[in-house]
Design a protein around this motif. Structure first.
Motif, short mmCIF file in Angstrom:
data_model
loop_
_atom_site.label_atom_id
_atom_site.label_comp_id
_atom_site.label_asym_id
_atom_site.label_seq_id
_atom_site.Cartn_x
_atom_site.Cartn_y
_atom_site.Cartn_z
N SER A 66 -0.55 -22.21 -14.32
CA SER A 66 0.86 -22.15 -14.72
C SER A 66 1.61 -22.95 -13.65
O SER A 66 1.68 -22.52 -12.50
CB SER A 66 1.41 -20.72 -14.68
N LEU A 67 2.17 -24.07 -14.06
CA LEU A 67 2.86 -24.92 -13.09
C LEU A 67 3.96 -24.15 -12.35
O LEU A 67 4.15 -24.31 -11.15
CB LEU A 67 3.44 -26.14 -13.82
N VAL A 68 4.71 -23.31 -13.08
CA VAL A 68 5.78 -22.56 -12.42
C VAL A 68 5.24 -21.64 -11.33
O VAL A 68 5.85 -21.51 -10.26
CB VAL A 68 6.62 -21.71 -13.40
N ILE B 87 -5.65 -27.53 -7.52
CA ILE B 87 -6.06 -28.58 -8.45
C ILE B 87 -7.09 -27.96 -9.38
O ILE B 87 -7.81 -27.02 -9.00
CB ILE B 87 -6.65 -29.80 -7.69
N ASN B 88 -7.16 -28.46 -10.61
CA ASN B 88 -8.20 -28.00 -11.53
C ASN B 88 -9.48 -28.76 -11.20
O ASN B 88 -9.72 -29.87 -11.68
CB ASN B 88 -7.78 -28.22 -12.98
N ALA B 89 -10.31 -28.13 -10.34
CA ALA B 89 -11.47 -28.82 -9.77
C ALA B 89 -12.56 -29.08 -10.80
O ALA B 89 -13.49 -29.85 -10.54
CB ALA B 89 -12.03 -28.00 -8.60
N ILE C 34 13.87 -29.17 -21.57
CA ILE C 34 13.28 -27.86 -21.32
C ILE C 34 11.81 -27.79 -21.72
O ILE C 34 11.40 -28.35 -22.74
CB ILE C 34 14.10 -26.76 -22.05
N ASP C 35 11.03 -27.14 -20.87
CA ASP C 35 9.70 -26.65 -21.24
C ASP C 35 9.94 -25.15 -21.44
O ASP C 35 9.99 -24.40 -20.47
CB ASP C 35 8.71 -26.93 -20.11
N PRO C 36 10.14 -24.72 -22.69
CA PRO C 36 10.61 -23.34 -22.91
C PRO C 36 9.63 -22.30 -22.39
O PRO C 36 10.02 -21.24 -21.92
CB PRO C 36 10.74 -23.24 -24.44
N LEU C 37 8.35 -22.62 -22.47
CA LEU C 37 7.33 -21.67 -22.03
C LEU C 37 6.22 -22.47 -21.34
O LEU C 37 5.48 -23.19 -22.01
CB LEU C 37 6.80 -20.91 -23.26
N ASP C 38 6.17 -22.36 -20.04
CA ASP C 38 5.16 -23.10 -19.29
C ASP C 38 4.02 -22.16 -18.91
O ASP C 38 4.25 -21.03 -18.49
CB ASP C 38 5.79 -23.67 -18.01
N GLY C 39 2.80 -22.68 -19.08
CA GLY C 39 1.62 -21.87 -18.74
C GLY C 39 1.14 -21.08 -19.95
O GLY C 39 0.64 -19.95 -19.81
N SER C 40 1.27 -21.70 -21.13
CA SER C 40 0.98 -20.98 -22.39
C SER C 40 -0.41 -20.36 -22.41
O SER C 40 -0.62 -19.33 -23.06
CB SER C 40 1.08 -21.92 -23.58
N SER C 41 -1.37 -20.98 -21.70
CA SER C 41 -2.74 -20.44 -21.77
C SER C 41 -2.82 -19.09 -21.07
O SER C 41 -3.82 -18.38 -21.20
CB SER C 41 -3.74 -21.42 -21.15
N LEU D 1 -1.88 -30.75 -7.26
CA LEU D 1 -2.23 -32.06 -7.82
C LEU D 1 -2.66 -31.90 -9.28
O LEU D 1 -3.57 -31.12 -9.57
CB LEU D 1 -3.38 -32.72 -7.06
N TYR D 2 -1.99 -32.60 -10.19
CA TYR D 2 -2.54 -32.81 -11.52
C TYR D 2 -2.52 -34.33 -11.73
O TYR D 2 -1.57 -34.90 -12.26
CB TYR D 2 -1.78 -32.08 -12.64
N PRO D 3 -3.60 -35.00 -11.26
CA PRO D 3 -3.63 -36.46 -11.33
C PRO D 3 -4.02 -36.94 -12.72
O PRO D 3 -4.46 -36.15 -13.56
CB PRO D 3 -4.74 -36.80 -10.33
O1 LIG Z 1 -5.55 -26.08 -18.32
P1 LIG Z 1 -5.32 -27.13 -17.27
O2 LIG Z 1 -5.81 -28.49 -17.65
O3 LIG Z 1 -5.79 -26.71 -15.91
O4 LIG Z 1 -3.71 -27.32 -17.21
C1 LIG Z 1 -2.87 -26.38 -16.64
C2 LIG Z 1 -1.48 -26.93 -16.65
O5 LIG Z 1 -1.04 -27.02 -18.00
C3 LIG Z 1 0.18 -26.34 -18.16
O6 LIG Z 1 -0.06 -25.06 -18.69
C4 LIG Z 1 1.02 -27.19 -19.14
O7 LIG Z 1 2.19 -26.57 -19.51
P2 LIG Z 1 2.41 -25.89 -20.97
O8 LIG Z 1 1.77 -24.54 -20.94
O9 LIG Z 1 3.91 -25.87 -21.00
O10 LIG Z 1 1.82 -26.82 -22.00
C5 LIG Z 1 0.76 -26.17 -16.75
O11 LIG Z 1 1.58 -25.05 -16.60
C6 LIG Z 1 -0.49 -26.06 -15.91
O12 LIG Z 1 -0.29 -26.52 -14.60
#
Ligand SMILES: O=P(O)(O)OC[C@H]1O[C@](O)(COP(=O)(O)O)[C@@H](O)[C@@H]1O
Ligand SMILES: [Mg+2]
Ligand SMILES: [Mg+2]
Length: 334
Positions: free
Chosen positions: A229-231, A191-193, A100-107, A245-247
């Motif tokens: 947020s990947l989700v 993508i994070n350009a 599990i990734d309990p909380l995705d997109g923490s930022s 893409l997150y290469p």
């Molecule tokens: O800040 P960046 O480098 O663009 O990364 C964003 C990626 O990091 C993540 O937030 C990583 O997941 P967590 O928040 O679970 O650590 C993804 O959801 C998202 O796609």
């Protein structure tokens, strides 16, 4: 956990009802907490860092503890979480292993943008860690909750994908009539350009071609999206298509990208394949990749199959030849 199921179970394999109901119960609580935002406390406060040095937010820890506690008695033997260094044992006699990734997109916790939970299930071996250090082809289920304007669950049990939406008044995830399916035509890339200068040539070339729009080899214009947020990105691609893409890149610690194979990439890849799309590292199907360690990272490229295939083709080009081809671009007309 309440004994009443928190999700409509008619299409869920019976031996997974307790697990899915427990996950849904916690997700309903999280949804409420997230909707209260600052009224529920400082959810986005930094409270430490995990073993890889990623900052942990208060809500990361709340979510991790809530899921681990709710899974007791549901048949989950092994629990591997992005927020824990080691695999934890929950039910000694359980048949399942849950990552599990309990909380995705923490930022995005503090900024009122969609965040989520990602999970996968596979049969438990006697050795907890060895269970998770297998390719994603062993998964029997995976899914994500997205906490947005709606709280939704998109899940696969290996036979297509299903969507459920939280009915807040009934505190029940109800199944939607239509199932998500990734369209074969789309014109969005994510993508994070800001990392452009760090990317390898195939990724730069792919994005250059998208940016060139109607004047370039693709002969059409594209839109760019980046929610972080990947989700949320996955949910958009599930309904509207496109590519994420997150290469890997040349920043220290990002050689394999940012996302975790066990907790993020493999579960999403399983869903994406079941919804008619593809997921690759650029060189290999994500589901065929075997994690070297529990918290291993992996490049992740997924979405509409035709687009993902093109990125794979770019990776397959010999280094010198590709410069010539990208200069010419004729071979890659859309
Ligand atoms: O800040 P960046 O480098 O663009 O990364 C964003 C990626 O990091 C993540 O937030 C990583 O997941 P967590 O928040 O679970 O650590 C993804 O959801 C998202 O796609
Ligand atoms: Mg994540
Ligand atoms: Mg996380």
């Amino acid at each position: 956990m309440s004994s009443e199921p928190r999700i409509e179970t008619s299409s869920i394999p019976e031996n997974l009802h307790p697990v899915l109901s427990a996950l849904a119960d916690v997700a309903a609580d999280l949804s409420r907490t997230i909707a209260l935002g600052p009224l529920a406390g400082n959810l986005g406060a930094s409270v430490g860092s995990n073993t890889d040095g990623d900052v942990q937010k208060a809500l990361d820890i709340v979510a991790d503890k809530a899921f681990a506690a709710a899974l007791r008695g549901t048949g989950v033997r092994w629990y591997a979480s992005e927020e824990r260094q080691d695999v934890a044992q929950i039910d000694a006699g359980g048949a399942w292993a849950l990552a599990i990734d309990p909380l995705d997109g923490s930022s995005n916790i503090d900024v009122n943008v969609s965040i989520g939970t990602i999970f996968s299930l596979q049969p438990a071996l006697d050795d907890g860690e060895a269970t998770f250090l297998r390719s994603g082809r062993h998964l029997v289920a995976s899914g994500y909750f997205v906490y947005g304007p709606q709280t939704s669950l998109v899940v696969t049990f290996g036979d297509g994908v299903e969507q459920f939406v939280l009915d807040r008044e009934a505190r029940l995830f109800r199944k939607t009539k239509s199932a998500p399916s990734i369209p074969s035509q789309a014109c969005e890339f994510a993508i994070n350009a800001s990392n452009y200068r760090h990317w390898a040539k195939p990724i730069r070339a792919y994005i250059d071609d998208c940016l060139a729009g109607i004047d370039g080899p693709r002969g059409k214009n594209f839109n760019m999206r980046w929610v972080a947020s990947l989700v949320a990105e996955t949910h958009r691609i599930m309904s509207r298509g496109g590519i994420f893409l997150y290469p890997g890149d040349d920043r220290a610690g990002y050689e394999q990208g940012r996302l975790r194979l066990v907790y993020e990439a493999a579960p999403i890849a399983f869903l994406v394949e079941q919804a008619g799309g593809m997921a690759t590292t650029g060189l290999l199907a994500v589901l065929d990749q075997v994690p070297e360690t529990l918290h291993a990272r992996t490049p992740l490229i997924f979405g509409t199959s035709e687009k993902v295939r093109r990125v794979i083709d770019y990776h397959a080009l010999p280094e010198l030849e590709d410069a010539a081809l990208f200069g010419n671009r004729g071979l890659f007309r859309a």
